[in-house]
Design an enzyme around this catalytic site. Structure first.
Site, PDB file in Angstrom:
ATOM      1  N   ASP A  45       0.854  -1.194   0.000  1.00  0.00           N
ATOM      2  CA  ASP A  45       0.000   0.000   0.000  1.00  0.00           C
ATOM      3  C   ASP A  45       0.893   1.249   0.000  1.00  0.00           C
ATOM      4  O   ASP A  45       1.906   1.311   0.694  1.00  0.00           O
ATOM      5  CB  ASP A  45      -0.904   0.001   1.241  1.00  0.00           C
ATOM      6  CG  ASP A  45      -2.052   0.976   1.111  1.00  0.00           C
ATOM      7  OD1 ASP A  45      -3.203   0.531   0.994  1.00  0.00           O
ATOM      8  OD2 ASP A  45      -1.795   2.210   1.115  1.00  0.00           O
ATOM      9  N   ILE A  46       0.494   2.247  -0.774  1.00  0.00           N
ATOM     10  CA  ILE A  46       1.296   3.462  -0.898  1.00  0.00           C
ATOM     11  C   ILE A  46       1.311   4.262   0.407  1.00  0.00           C
ATOM     12  O   ILE A  46       2.222   5.056   0.650  1.00  0.00           O
ATOM     13  CB  ILE A  46       0.755   4.321  -2.077  1.00  0.00           C
ATOM     14  CG1 ILE A  46       1.819   5.246  -2.608  1.00  0.00           C
ATOM     15  CG2 ILE A  46      -0.496   5.078  -1.690  1.00  0.00           C
ATOM     16  CD1 ILE A  46       1.470   5.853  -3.968  1.00  0.00           C
ATOM     17  N   ASN A 101     -12.804  -3.300   2.392  1.00  0.00           N
ATOM     18  CA  ASN A 101     -13.824  -2.260   2.497  1.00  0.00           C
ATOM     19  C   ASN A 101     -14.762  -2.373   1.304  1.00  0.00           C
ATOM     20  O   ASN A 101     -14.316  -2.582   0.177  1.00  0.00           O
ATOM     21  CB  ASN A 101     -13.163  -0.884   2.500  1.00  0.00           C
ATOM     22  CG  ASN A 101     -12.252  -0.692   3.697  1.00  0.00           C
ATOM     23  OD1 ASN A 101     -12.603  -1.073   4.814  1.00  0.00           O
ATOM     24  ND2 ASN A 101     -11.080  -0.128   3.478  1.00  0.00           N
ATOM     25  N   GLU A 160     -12.405   3.235  -1.239  1.00  0.00           N
ATOM     26  CA  GLU A 160     -11.973   4.376  -2.054  1.00  0.00           C
ATOM     27  C   GLU A 160     -11.678   3.974  -3.489  1.00  0.00           C
ATOM     28  O   GLU A 160     -11.933   4.742  -4.414  1.00  0.00           O
ATOM     29  CB  GLU A 160     -10.712   5.008  -1.446  1.00  0.00           C
ATOM     30  CG  GLU A 160     -10.984   5.730  -0.140  1.00  0.00           C
ATOM     31  CD  GLU A 160      -9.710   6.201   0.532  1.00  0.00           C
ATOM     32  OE1 GLU A 160      -8.620   6.071  -0.064  1.00  0.00           O
ATOM     33  OE2 GLU A 160      -9.814   6.686   1.672  1.00  0.00           O
ATOM     34  N   VAL A 161     -11.089   2.805  -3.666  1.00  0.00           N
ATOM     35  CA  VAL A 161     -10.701   2.383  -5.012  1.00  0.00           C
ATOM     36  C   VAL A 161     -11.696   1.312  -5.495  1.00  0.00           C
ATOM     37  O   VAL A 161     -11.842   0.268  -4.861  1.00  0.00           O
ATOM     38  CB  VAL A 161      -9.258   1.825  -5.038  1.00  0.00           C
ATOM     39  CG1 VAL A 161      -8.882   1.373  -6.434  1.00  0.00           C
ATOM     40  CG2 VAL A 161      -8.270   2.882  -4.534  1.00  0.00           C
ATOM     41  N   HIS A 211     -10.402  -5.369  -3.573  1.00  0.00           N
ATOM     42  CA  HIS A 211      -9.078  -5.617  -3.008  1.00  0.00           C
ATOM     43  C   HIS A 211      -9.202  -6.009  -1.556  1.00  0.00           C
ATOM     44  O   HIS A 211     -10.155  -5.644  -0.872  1.00  0.00           O
ATOM     45  CB  HIS A 211      -8.166  -4.393  -3.146  1.00  0.00           C
ATOM     46  CG  HIS A 211      -8.748  -3.126  -2.595  1.00  0.00           C
ATOM     47  ND1 HIS A 211      -9.673  -2.372  -3.282  1.00  0.00           N
ATOM     48  CD2 HIS A 211      -8.557  -2.489  -1.417  1.00  0.00           C
ATOM     49  CE1 HIS A 211     -10.012  -1.320  -2.563  1.00  0.00           C
ATOM     50  NE2 HIS A 211      -9.358  -1.377  -1.410  1.00  0.00           N
ATOM     51  N   HIS A 236      -6.971  -5.887   2.009  1.00  0.00           N
ATOM     52  CA  HIS A 236      -5.811  -5.370   2.737  1.00  0.00           C
ATOM     53  C   HIS A 236      -5.258  -6.498   3.610  1.00  0.00           C
ATOM     54  O   HIS A 236      -6.019  -7.195   4.285  1.00  0.00           O
ATOM     55  CB  HIS A 236      -6.217  -4.228   3.667  1.00  0.00           C
ATOM     56  CG  HIS A 236      -6.769  -3.015   2.984  1.00  0.00           C
ATOM     57  ND1 HIS A 236      -6.052  -1.841   2.850  1.00  0.00           N
ATOM     58  CD2 HIS A 236      -7.971  -2.777   2.392  1.00  0.00           C
ATOM     59  CE1 HIS A 236      -6.791  -0.933   2.227  1.00  0.00           C
ATOM     60  NE2 HIS A 236      -7.965  -1.477   1.935  1.00  0.00           N
TER      61      HIS A 236
HETATM   62  P1  5GP Z   1      -9.824   1.305   0.239  1.00  0.00           P
HETATM   63  O1  5GP Z   1     -10.260   2.412   1.139  1.00  0.00           O
HETATM   64  O2  5GP Z   1     -10.401   1.443  -1.150  1.00  0.00           O
HETATM   65  O3  5GP Z   1     -10.102  -0.046   0.845  1.00  0.00           O
HETATM   66  O4  5GP Z   1      -8.259   1.385   0.167  1.00  0.00           O
HETATM   67  C1  5GP Z   1      -7.541   1.795  -0.949  1.00  0.00           C
HETATM   68  C2  5GP Z   1      -6.087   1.729  -0.585  1.00  0.00           C
HETATM   69  O5  5GP Z   1      -5.330   1.921  -1.764  1.00  0.00           O
HETATM   70  C3  5GP Z   1      -5.632   2.773   0.422  1.00  0.00           C
HETATM   71  O6  5GP Z   1      -5.071   2.120   1.565  1.00  0.00           O
HETATM   72  C4  5GP Z   1      -4.587   3.587  -0.346  1.00  0.00           C
HETATM   73  O7  5GP Z   1      -3.490   3.983   0.447  1.00  0.00           O
HETATM   74  C5  5GP Z   1      -4.167   2.628  -1.446  1.00  0.00           C
HETATM   75  N1  5GP Z   1      -3.737   3.285  -2.678  1.00  0.00           N
HETATM   76  C6  5GP Z   1      -4.371   4.289  -3.326  1.00  0.00           C
HETATM   77  N2  5GP Z   1      -3.698   4.623  -4.449  1.00  0.00           N
HETATM   78  C7  5GP Z   1      -2.610   3.802  -4.511  1.00  0.00           C
HETATM   79  C8  5GP Z   1      -1.545   3.675  -5.445  1.00  0.00           C
HETATM   80  O8  5GP Z   1      -1.449   4.369  -6.454  1.00  0.00           O
HETATM   81  N3  5GP Z   1      -0.619   2.730  -5.176  1.00  0.00           N
HETATM   82  C9  5GP Z   1      -0.678   1.928  -4.060  1.00  0.00           C
HETATM   83  N4  5GP Z   1       0.299   1.030  -3.897  1.00  0.00           N
HETATM   84  N5  5GP Z   1      -1.686   2.024  -3.162  1.00  0.00           N
HETATM   85  C10 5GP Z   1      -2.640   2.955  -3.378  1.00  0.00           C
END
Ligand code: 5GP
Length: 127
Positions: A39-40, A97, A105-106, A110, A112
Site C-alpha cells: 500500500d502506498i 472495504n 476508495e478504489v 481488493h 488489505h
Molecule cells: P480502500 O479504502 O479502497 O479499501 O483502500 C484503498 C487503498 O489503496 C488505500 O489504503 C490507499 O493507500 C491505497 N492506494 C491508493 N492509491 C494507490 C496507489 O497508487 N498505489 C498503491 N500502492 N496504493 C494505493
C-alpha cells in the site's frame, strides 16, 4: 450498476492501471489470479493489497460473478502473500472495504493484509 449498487467497473481506476503496468507498484506476489503490492500509505509495518486480475468493483461483485476457480485462486494468493511476508506465525488481519459505509476508495475489489505488530481490536467505537 454492479451487484453492490456501486457504479459499473471503471477501467481507469488506479488498480486497473497498476494491473496494466501503467503505474508502478512495489509488487510482492503475482500469479494467474492475483497481484499483491505494498500500500502506498501503509497503516501498519506490513500493509499489502491483494487484487484479483478480473474487473470486479467490490467484494459483493467479485463473489457473485467470478468463477469458483478465480475465487479460490484469489484467496489462495492472499494466504500465500501473508505466509511469504512472514505473517503466518505472528498473525495478521485481512480486511476488505465495500461501498460507502465500508469506506471503499478504489473501485476495484481488493483485500488489505495488515501485520507486523499487534493490531488490537477490530473496530473501535465511533471510527
Ligand atoms: P480502500 O479504502 O479502497 O479499501 O483502500 C484503498 C487503498 O489503496 C488505500 O489504503 C490507499 O493507500 C491505497 N492506494 C491508493 N492509491 C494507490 C496507489 O497508487 N498505489 C498503491 N500502492 N496504493 C494505493
Amino acid at each position: 450498476m454492479s451487484v453492490s449498487g456501486l457504479p459499473p467497473y471503471d477501467p481507469a481506476n488506479i488498480f486497473a492501471r497498476i494491473l496494466r503496468g501503467e503505474i508502478p507498484c512495489k509488487r510482492v506476489h503475482e500469479d494467474e489470479w492475483a497481484l499483491a503490492f505494498h500500500d502506498i500509505n501503509p497503516l501498519t509495518p506490513t500493509h499489502v493489497l491483494v487484487i484479483p486480475k478480473g474487473e470486479w468493483v467490490s467484494a459483493a461483485d467479485f463473489h457473485a460473478g467470478a468463477t469458483a476457480e478465480a475465487i479460490a485462486g484469489f484467496w489462495r494468493a492472499v494466504a500465500a502473500v501473508a505466509k511469504a511476508l512472514g505473517l503466518e506465525a505472528p498473525g495478521y488481519r485481512i480486511l476488505s472495504n465495500m461501498g460507502g459505509d465500508g469506506g471503499q476508495e478504489v473501485p476495484h475489489f481488493h483485500v488489505h493484509v495488515f501485520g507486523g505488530r499487534p493490531l488490537g481490536r477490530m473496530v473501535r467505537a465511533g471510527g
